[in-house]
Design a protein around this motif. Structure first.
Motif, PDB file in Angstrom:
ATOM      1  N   MET A 178      -3.443  -6.646  -0.759  1.00 18.08           N
ATOM      2  CA  MET A 178      -2.691  -6.435   0.462  1.00 18.08           C
ATOM      3  C   MET A 178      -1.854  -5.222   0.286  1.00 18.08           C
ATOM      4  SD  MET A 178      -0.165  -8.972   2.545  1.00 18.08           S
ATOM      5  CE  MET A 178       0.984  -9.037   1.140  1.00 18.08           C
ATOM      6  N   ILE A 179      -1.052  -5.292  -0.837  1.00 12.45           N
ATOM      7  CA  ILE A 179      -0.143  -4.329  -1.015  1.00 12.45           C
ATOM      8  C   ILE A 179      -0.727  -2.706  -0.955  1.00 12.45           C
ATOM      9  CG2 ILE A 179       1.451  -3.060  -2.519  1.00 12.45           C
ATOM     10  CD1 ILE A 179       2.582  -6.021  -3.330  1.00 12.45           C
ATOM     11  N   HIS A 180      -1.905  -2.703  -1.659  1.00 10.21           N
ATOM     12  CA  HIS A 180      -2.557  -1.335  -1.557  1.00 10.21           C
ATOM     13  C   HIS A 180      -3.257  -1.061  -0.187  1.00 10.21           C
ATOM     14  CE1 HIS A 180      -3.875  -1.302  -6.208  1.00 10.21           C
ATOM     15  NE2 HIS A 180      -2.649  -1.245  -6.021  1.00 10.21           N
ATOM     16  N   GLU A 181      -3.386  -1.834   0.459  1.00  3.70           N
ATOM     17  CA  GLU A 181      -3.717  -1.796   1.739  1.00  3.70           C
ATOM     18  C   GLU A 181      -2.841  -1.370   2.932  1.00  3.70           C
ATOM     19  OE1 GLU A 181      -6.706  -2.143   3.563  1.00  3.70           O
ATOM     20  OE2 GLU A 181      -7.632  -2.017   1.467  1.00  3.70           O
ATOM     21  N   MET A 182      -1.627  -1.724   2.588  1.00 10.05           N
ATOM     22  CA  MET A 182      -0.301  -1.406   3.084  1.00 10.05           C
ATOM     23  C   MET A 182       0.447   0.032   2.468  1.00 10.05           C
ATOM     24  SD  MET A 182       1.730  -4.954   2.813  1.00 10.05           S
ATOM     25  CE  MET A 182       3.057  -4.364   3.872  1.00 10.05           C
ATOM     26  N   GLY A 183      -0.528   0.574   1.787  1.00 15.05           N
ATOM     27  CA  GLY A 183      -0.175   2.001   1.252  1.00 15.05           C
ATOM     28  C   GLY A 183       0.994   2.281   0.222  1.00 15.05           C
ATOM     29  N   ILE A 184       1.104   1.079  -0.685  1.00 15.57           N
ATOM     30  CA  ILE A 184       2.104   0.824  -1.617  1.00 15.57           C
ATOM     31  C   ILE A 184       1.621   0.938  -3.102  1.00 15.57           C
ATOM     32  CG2 ILE A 184       4.183  -0.696  -2.447  1.00 15.57           C
ATOM     33  CD1 ILE A 184       4.276  -1.735   0.659  1.00 15.57           C
ATOM     34  N   TYR A 185       2.211   1.541  -4.009  1.00 17.96           N
ATOM     35  CA  TYR A 185       1.687   1.746  -5.156  1.00 17.96           C
ATOM     36  C   TYR A 185       1.864   0.581  -6.096  1.00 17.96           C
ATOM     37  CZ  TYR A 185       0.811   3.838  -9.819  1.00 17.96           C
ATOM     38  OH  TYR A 185       0.568   4.036 -11.312  1.00 17.96           O
ATOM     39  N   THR A 186       1.039   0.106  -6.805  1.00 18.14           N
ATOM     40  CA  THR A 186       1.167  -0.983  -7.950  1.00 18.14           C
ATOM     41  C   THR A 186       1.065  -0.499  -9.276  1.00 18.14           C
ATOM     42  OG1 THR A 186      -0.818  -2.013  -7.875  1.00 18.14           O
ATOM     43  CG2 THR A 186       0.753  -2.925  -6.399  1.00 18.14           C
ATOM     44  N   GLY A 187       0.055   0.508  -9.499  1.00 20.21           N
ATOM     45  CA  GLY A 187      -0.292   1.031 -10.851  1.00 20.21           C
ATOM     46  C   GLY A 187      -1.425  -0.158 -11.327  1.00 20.21           C
ATOM     47  N   VAL A 188      -1.783  -0.929 -10.481  1.00 17.32           N
ATOM     48  CA  VAL A 188      -2.996  -1.966 -11.095  1.00 17.32           C
ATOM     49  C   VAL A 188      -4.313  -1.579 -10.383  1.00 17.32           C
ATOM     50  CG1 VAL A 188      -3.576  -4.518 -11.130  1.00 17.32           C
ATOM     51  CG2 VAL A 188      -1.224  -3.877 -10.984  1.00 17.32           C
ATOM     52  N   ASP A 189      -5.207  -1.642 -11.453  1.00 21.58           N
ATOM     53  CA  ASP A 189      -6.746  -1.345 -11.041  1.00 21.58           C
ATOM     54  C   ASP A 189      -7.102  -2.548 -10.426  1.00 21.58           C
ATOM     55  OD1 ASP A 189      -9.449  -1.392 -10.988  1.00 21.58           O
ATOM     56  OD2 ASP A 189      -9.350  -0.087 -12.765  1.00 21.58           O
ATOM     57  N   LEU A 190      -7.440  -2.698  -8.996  1.00 22.66           N
ATOM     58  CA  LEU A 190      -7.798  -3.991  -8.467  1.00 22.66           C
ATOM     59  C   LEU A 190      -9.216  -4.597  -8.735  1.00 22.66           C
ATOM     60  CD1 LEU A 190      -7.251  -6.344  -6.329  1.00 22.66           C
ATOM     61  CD2 LEU A 190      -8.204  -4.506  -4.436  1.00 22.66           C
ATOM     62  N   LEU A 191     -10.007  -3.673  -9.085  1.00 19.34           N
ATOM     63  CA  LEU A 191     -11.180  -4.245  -9.756  1.00 19.34           C
ATOM     64  C   LEU A 191     -11.226  -4.897 -11.092  1.00 19.34           C
ATOM     65  CD1 LEU A 191     -13.753  -1.317  -8.729  1.00 19.34           C
ATOM     66  CD2 LEU A 191     -13.474  -3.584  -7.495  1.00 19.34           C
ATOM     67  N   LYS A 192     -10.324  -4.383 -11.854  1.00 18.65           N
ATOM     68  CA  LYS A 192      -9.961  -4.946 -13.114  1.00 18.65           C
ATOM     69  C   LYS A 192      -9.400  -6.290 -12.793  1.00 18.65           C
ATOM     70  CE  LYS A 192     -11.524  -2.595 -16.589  1.00 18.65           C
ATOM     71  NZ  LYS A 192     -12.494  -3.043 -17.705  1.00 18.65           N
ATOM     72  N   ALA A 193      -8.532  -6.478 -12.011  1.00 19.47           N
ATOM     73  CA  ALA A 193      -7.698  -7.636 -11.783  1.00 19.47           C
ATOM     74  C   ALA A 193      -8.684  -8.721 -11.162  1.00 19.47           C
ATOM     75  CB  ALA A 193      -6.312  -7.466 -10.602  1.00 19.47           C
ATOM     76  N   MET A 194      -9.630  -8.258 -10.316  1.00 18.70           N
ATOM     77  CA  MET A 194     -10.513  -9.385  -9.848  1.00 18.70           C
ATOM     78  C   MET A 194     -11.514  -9.712 -11.029  1.00 18.70           C
ATOM     79  SD  MET A 194     -11.470  -7.393  -6.099  1.00 18.70           S
ATOM     80  CE  MET A 194     -12.447  -8.418  -5.742  1.00 18.70           C
ATOM     81  N   GLU A 195     -11.717  -8.848 -12.043  1.00 22.57           N
ATOM     82  CA  GLU A 195     -12.592  -9.027 -13.020  1.00 22.57           C
ATOM     83  C   GLU A 195     -11.884 -10.319 -13.866  1.00 22.57           C
ATOM     84  OE1 GLU A 195     -14.028  -6.950 -17.260  1.00 22.57           O
ATOM     85  OE2 GLU A 195     -13.841  -5.832 -15.405  1.00 22.57           O
ATOM     86  N   THR A 196     -10.663 -10.150 -13.980  1.00 18.17           N
ATOM     87  CA  THR A 196      -9.593 -11.032 -14.637  1.00 18.17           C
ATOM     88  C   THR A 196      -9.766 -12.415 -14.108  1.00 18.17           C
ATOM     89  OG1 THR A 196      -8.228  -9.353 -15.468  1.00 18.17           O
ATOM     90  CG2 THR A 196      -7.423 -11.622 -15.747  1.00 18.17           C
ATOM     91  N   ALA A 197      -9.710 -12.494 -12.929  1.00 17.46           N
ATOM     92  CA  ALA A 197      -9.695 -13.679 -12.013  1.00 17.46           C
ATOM     93  C   ALA A 197     -11.076 -14.367 -12.015  1.00 17.46           C
ATOM     94  CB  ALA A 197      -9.411 -13.349 -10.521  1.00 17.46           C
TER      95      ALA A 197
END
Length: 317
Positions: free
Chosen positions: A263-282
């Motif tokens: 959601m935060i990436h879709e809002m154009g806000i930076y997190t420094g997190v690789d979303l695909l990797k986070a999904m892999e963890t989940a």
């Protein structure tokens, strides 16, 4: 603040609490190897703050009984903060014994909850933190604090702002300036997060605030947005949305880390997190615990995936 002058942050920090808050309510007790595998994937995703477990009594929370072994065996990556939850001085000494340099102390802000469960008021319980803070100072250990049930209590309902202020002042008197406002009961709503959160941020500008949300009643994502509007820029999450509090009936999972990042990436806000990797963890976490958790983006996919699929479909027409 009007819609025209709404200012969103440029970046936010995500803290992963799945290894502690996510696993402490699971029926399956993970092996050290499984926890280390999850920890490695969390680090690979780019998350820089990770709560690896807690040093509570193993009879109380058996899921956390091997936290010392996890800490001894984990790869320590430069620039990553590894912290644990400790209830008292003994827990802090155990953390120091395995070389950890960041701990979190927590107290329920609810008078009724503390008296019913511990026969002490919150401020009386916090007196026990004094030896912890003194020990931490002698051994160069950073201490953060959490205000549990800050947004609602099963005994009292909504917590008065004055009560939150009282606990924050007690933490500041101890020299603790990083504080988490925790919605362990999942009772918070977006208006409350915005109004109370704005007040706390303005009243205590010296505090580094963290927002810790559970999605028990489906309001957590709205609460994230309200928290951003209020001025919070650090949020806890748990992979796959696992979690819950063993001491609060019906308290279901934390907000899913990957849902927040998406959601935060879709809002154009930076997190420094690789979303695909986070999904892999989940996905890995769900496979290990043996059941589907609360993650939405794992089920529906990223918005980016949908637009790519549409473009592929149009190209093949």
């Amino acid at each position: 603040m009007t819609r025209a002058n709404m200012i969103w942050p440029n970046k936010v920090k995500i803290c992963e609490v799945g290894l502690r808050d996510g696993l402490q309510n699971e029926k399956k007790i993970l092996t050290v190897e499984e926890k280390l595998t999850l920890l490695d994937t969390v680090v690979e995703s780019g998350i820089k703050v990770i709560e690896i477990g807690s040093f509570v009594h193993p009879k109380a929370v058996p899921q956390m009984a091997d936290t010392e072994e996890v800490a001894r065996r984990m790869k320590r990556v430069a620039g990553v903060e590894y912290r644990v939850l400790v209830p008292n001085l003994k827990g802090l000494e155990r953390a120091h014994g395995v070389g950890l340099t960041k701990v979190k102390l927590t107290v329920s802000v609810s008078e009724s909850h503390c008296i019913n469960n511990f026969n002490q008021t919150p401020l009386e319980m916090m007196k026990g933190f004094i030896p912890c803070v003194e020990y931490a100072a002698r051994h160069s250990i950073e201490v953060s604090g959490a205000l549990s049930s800050a947004w609602g209590c099963a005994f009292e309902g909504k917590i008065p702002t004055q009560q939150l202020e009282k606990i924050v002042k007690a933490y500041l008197e101890l020299g603790i300036t990083e504080l988490s406002l925790s919605d362990a009961t999942g009772m918070a709503n977006p208006r409350q997060i915005y109004e109370v959160g704005s007040h706390m941020i303005q009243t205590f500008p010296q505090v580094r605030w963290v927002l810790h949300l559970h999605n028990t009643r489906g309001m957590a994502m709205g609460n994230i947005v309200a928290g951003l509007q209020a001025g919070f820029t650090t949020f806890d999450g748990a992979f796959a949305g696992l979690g819950g509090c063993p001491y609060i009936p019906g308290a279901s999972g934390n907000i899913a880390t990957e849902d927040v990042v998406h959601m935060i990436h879709e809002m154009g806000i930076y997190t420094g997190v690789d979303l695909l990797k986070a999904m892999e963890t989940a996905r890995m976490a769900e496979k290990i615990v043996g059941h589907q958790a609360q993650s939405v983006v794992l089920r529906g996919g990223r918005c980016e995936d949908l637009t790519k699929e549409k473009a592929r479909y149009q190209k093949n027409e």
